[in-house]
Enzyme design. Structure first.
Site, PDB file in Angstrom:
ATOM      1  N   SER A  50       0.882  -1.156   0.354  1.00 45.55           N
ATOM      2  CA  SER A  50      -0.223  -0.110   0.053  1.00 45.55           C
ATOM      3  C   SER A  50       0.671   1.171   0.144  1.00 45.55           C
ATOM      4  O   SER A  50       2.058   1.149   0.216  1.00 45.55           O
ATOM      5  CB  SER A  50      -1.245   0.143   1.263  1.00 45.55           C
ATOM      6  OG  SER A  50      -0.092   0.134   2.393  1.00 45.55           O
ATOM      7  N   ASP A  82      -1.193  -1.504  -3.734  1.00 44.62           N
ATOM      8  CA  ASP A  82      -3.227  -2.156  -3.622  1.00 44.62           C
ATOM      9  C   ASP A  82      -3.153  -0.769  -3.120  1.00 44.62           C
ATOM     10  O   ASP A  82      -2.347   0.621  -2.599  1.00 44.62           O
ATOM     11  CB  ASP A  82      -2.584  -2.582  -1.313  1.00 44.62           C
ATOM     12  CG  ASP A  82      -3.737  -2.790  -1.850  1.00 44.62           C
ATOM     13  OD1 ASP A  82      -4.897  -3.298  -2.375  1.00 44.62           O
ATOM     14  OD2 ASP A  82      -3.719  -3.366   0.022  1.00 44.62           O
ATOM     15  N   GLY A 181      -9.818  -5.175   7.578  1.00 42.38           N
ATOM     16  CA  GLY A 181     -10.074  -5.021   8.909  1.00 42.38           C
ATOM     17  C   GLY A 181     -10.410  -6.201   9.855  1.00 42.38           C
ATOM     18  O   GLY A 181     -10.640  -7.163   9.284  1.00 42.38           O
ATOM     19  N   LYS A 184     -15.629  -7.376  10.292  1.00 40.69           N
ATOM     20  CA  LYS A 184     -16.007  -7.697   9.275  1.00 40.69           C
ATOM     21  C   LYS A 184     -17.091  -8.094   9.193  1.00 40.69           C
ATOM     22  O   LYS A 184     -17.819  -7.405   8.373  1.00 40.69           O
ATOM     23  CB  LYS A 184     -15.687  -8.177   7.883  1.00 40.69           C
ATOM     24  CG  LYS A 184     -13.334  -8.203   7.836  1.00 40.69           C
ATOM     25  CD  LYS A 184     -13.247  -9.054   7.123  1.00 40.69           C
ATOM     26  CE  LYS A 184     -11.529  -9.847   6.606  1.00 40.69           C
ATOM     27  NZ  LYS A 184     -11.813  -8.042   6.530  1.00 40.69           N
ATOM     28  N   HIS A 211     -11.065  -7.619  -1.823  1.00 39.07           N
ATOM     29  CA  HIS A 211     -10.354  -7.582  -0.549  1.00 39.07           C
ATOM     30  C   HIS A 211     -11.264  -7.846  -0.083  1.00 39.07           C
ATOM     31  O   HIS A 211     -12.223  -8.035   0.686  1.00 39.07           O
ATOM     32  CB  HIS A 211     -10.335  -6.204  -0.827  1.00 39.07           C
ATOM     33  CG  HIS A 211      -9.645  -5.540  -1.843  1.00 39.07           C
ATOM     34  ND1 HIS A 211      -8.380  -4.427  -1.913  1.00 39.07           N
ATOM     35  CD2 HIS A 211      -9.619  -5.296  -3.364  1.00 39.07           C
ATOM     36  CE1 HIS A 211      -7.821  -4.131  -2.904  1.00 39.07           C
ATOM     37  NE2 HIS A 211      -8.344  -4.797  -3.886  1.00 39.07           N
ATOM     38  N   SER A 214      -9.511 -11.013   4.662  1.00 37.59           N
ATOM     39  CA  SER A 214      -8.703 -12.852   6.225  1.00 37.59           C
ATOM     40  C   SER A 214      -9.642 -13.146   6.483  1.00 37.59           C
ATOM     41  O   SER A 214     -10.931 -12.354   6.445  1.00 37.59           O
ATOM     42  CB  SER A 214      -7.828 -11.402   6.627  1.00 37.59           C
ATOM     43  OG  SER A 214      -6.528 -10.772   6.207  1.00 37.59           O
ATOM     44  N   ARG A 260      -0.961  -9.718  10.010  1.00 40.38           N
ATOM     45  CA  ARG A 260      -0.325  -8.883  10.483  1.00 40.38           C
ATOM     46  C   ARG A 260      -0.642  -9.444  12.718  1.00 40.38           C
ATOM     47  O   ARG A 260       0.079  -9.443  13.166  1.00 40.38           O
ATOM     48  CB  ARG A 260      -1.575  -7.351  11.262  1.00 40.38           C
ATOM     49  CG  ARG A 260      -1.956  -7.120  10.086  1.00 40.38           C
ATOM     50  CD  ARG A 260      -2.596  -5.284   9.894  1.00 40.38           C
ATOM     51  NE  ARG A 260      -2.085  -4.333   9.070  1.00 40.38           N
ATOM     52  CZ  ARG A 260      -2.367  -3.367   8.579  1.00 40.38           C
ATOM     53  NH1 ARG A 260      -3.720  -2.473   9.104  1.00 40.38           N
ATOM     54  NH2 ARG A 260      -2.708  -3.132   7.633  1.00 40.38           N
TER      55      ARG A 260
HETATM   56  P1  13P Z   1      -7.917  -7.561   4.849  1.00 36.29           P
HETATM   57  O1  13P Z   1      -8.118  -6.218   5.900  1.00 36.29           O
HETATM   58  O2  13P Z   1      -9.237  -8.696   5.151  1.00 36.29           O
HETATM   59  O3  13P Z   1      -6.388  -8.747   5.477  1.00 36.29           O
HETATM   60  O4  13P Z   1      -7.621  -6.799   3.817  1.00 36.29           O
HETATM   61  C1  13P Z   1      -7.255  -7.103   3.354  1.00 36.29           C
HETATM   62  C2  13P Z   1      -6.906  -6.380   1.960  1.00 36.29           C
HETATM   63  O5  13P Z   1      -8.027  -6.180   1.039  1.00 36.29           O
HETATM   64  C3  13P Z   1      -5.465  -5.553   1.522  1.00 36.29           C
HETATM   65  O6  13P Z   1      -6.043  -4.390   0.144  1.00 36.29           O
HETATM   66  O1  G3H Z   2      -6.402  -2.752   2.467  1.00 35.46           O
HETATM   67  C1  G3H Z   2      -5.270  -2.006   2.854  1.00 35.46           C
HETATM   68  C2  G3H Z   2      -4.571  -2.925   3.409  1.00 35.46           C
HETATM   69  O2  G3H Z   2      -4.307  -3.679   4.506  1.00 35.46           O
HETATM   70  C3  G3H Z   2      -3.113  -2.023   3.810  1.00 35.46           C
HETATM   71  O3  G3H Z   2      -3.399  -1.294   4.707  1.00 35.46           O
HETATM   72  O4  G3H Z   2      -2.589   1.031   3.842  1.00 35.46           O
HETATM   73  O5  G3H Z   2      -2.351  -0.024   6.971  1.00 35.46           O
HETATM   74  O6  G3H Z   2      -0.448  -0.829   4.609  1.00 35.46           O
HETATM   75  P1  G3H Z   2      -2.242   0.146   4.892  1.00 35.46           P
HETATM   76 ZN    ZN Z   3      -8.248  -3.728   0.004  1.00 38.53          ZN
END
Ligand code: 13P
Ligand code: G3H
Ligand code: ZN
Length: 309
Positions: A50, A82, A181, A184, A211, A214, A260
């Protein structure tokens, strides 16, 4: 093998019904855990950063770490931006050697999203880089965007067809009930597989991206909490649903939160059980091993991409 784009891996995923894991990276241990797992499973993999990850790790370090991974492993590996929020960020990453970028125009209205995505696609394709776009809104927190569950909006299948035709994007992130996050779902986990099916009917040749995917692995949440964490009520997308998505036309599944949690759970355990430890390797090693363990599980048992390298 040099870095690849996602083109060939997505073509194969659509033909053979499996998904490629796209894992967020921030440092050496995370990269090593992911690529060691993908290599062991002989699977293609996407490493994604990201904007805030790039700011944290610094782009030269990220690029060199990924280069090191390529020297060690012979699997198809793509480096992806990302949630690129604007043209300049995408251009920067393309110029820095990323093989794939996401332009996330989901915060704009339909026409503005099309215009922005088209501009990125034009620049990227000229350099041999592929583009992921997003249509629909996920609930949750991203870099600069914070969208409440009420405002989250499922992707409209008709609009998806028009969007892909007008932008020529290479893959499309859709909203079918996931969110970013660790929180969800308030009640039962629910994904709109009916919408996914309709989208696949409208754009059968466009790889679909999920997306916010997790699992928020319960044993890791418990472990974090047991060793001093405070993450109550966390809930993600169950493995069975992600497996169904992988077998139903989703080509790319994004995972950050589980990495994480894996890292934090193991570090907390060492800190709690061995308060005398102050050598970072003593807690970063189990953290890296845990990342490898959960990525192997996802690739092998959930995304079904083992032996597809
Ligand atoms: P999670 O927060 O479910 O791991 O999603 C990550 C994501 O979509 C990153 O783009
Ligand atoms: O979708 C977001 C990803 O989990 C990246 O998160 O911007 O905190 O690195 P971040
Ligand atoms: Zn995402």
């Amino acid at each position: 093998m040099p870095l690849v784009t996602t083109k060939k891996m997505f073509e194969r995923s659509m033909k053979e019904q499996f998904a490629i894991g796209a894992f967020n990276v921030n440092n050496m241990e995370i990269i090593q855990g992911i690529v060691d797992a993908a290599s062991k499973e002989n699977s293609p993999v996407i490493l994604q950063a990201s904007s805030s990850a790039i700011k944290y790790a610094r782009i030269n370090y990220l690029r060199k770490l990924v280069e090191a991974a390529l020297e060690e492993h012979d699997i198809p590996l793509a480096l992806h931006l990302d949630h690129g929020s604007d043209f300049e960020t995408c251009k920067y990453c393309i110029d820095q050697g990323f093989t794939s970028v996401m332009i996330d125009g989901s915060k704009y209205d339909f026409d503005e999203n099309i215009e922005l995505t088209r501009k990125v696609v034009e620049y990227a394709h000229d350099k041999g880089v592929v583009v992921e776009a997003e249509l629909g809104k996920l609930a949750g927190v991203e870099d600069d965007v914070n969208i409440s569950v009420d405002d989250a909006m499922y992707t409209n299948p008709e609009q998806a067809e028009e969007f892909v035709n007008k932008t020529n994007c290479d893959s499309l992130a859709i909203a079918i009930g996931t969110s970013h996050g660790a929180y969800k779902f308030k009640g039962e986990a629910k994904l709109r597989f009916d919408i996914l099916k309709k989208i696949k009917e409208k754009i059968p040749n466009t790889p679909i991206v999920l997306h916010g995917a997790s699992t928020v692995i319960p044993e890791l949440v418990e472990m974090c909490n047991k060793y001093g964490g405070d993450i109550p009520g966390a809930k993600g997308v169950p493995d069975e649903m992600l497996r169904e998505a992988s077998l139903s036309g989703v080509s790319k599944i994004n995972v950050d939160t589980d990495l994480r949690l894996a890292m934090t759970a193991q570090i907390r355990k060492v800190f709690s059980e061995e308060p005398g430890v102050f050598d970072p390797r003593k807690y970063l090693m189990p953290a890296r091993d845990e990342i490898q363990r959960i990525v192997e599980h996802k690739i092998r048992d959930v995304f079904c991409s083992s032996n597809k390298a």
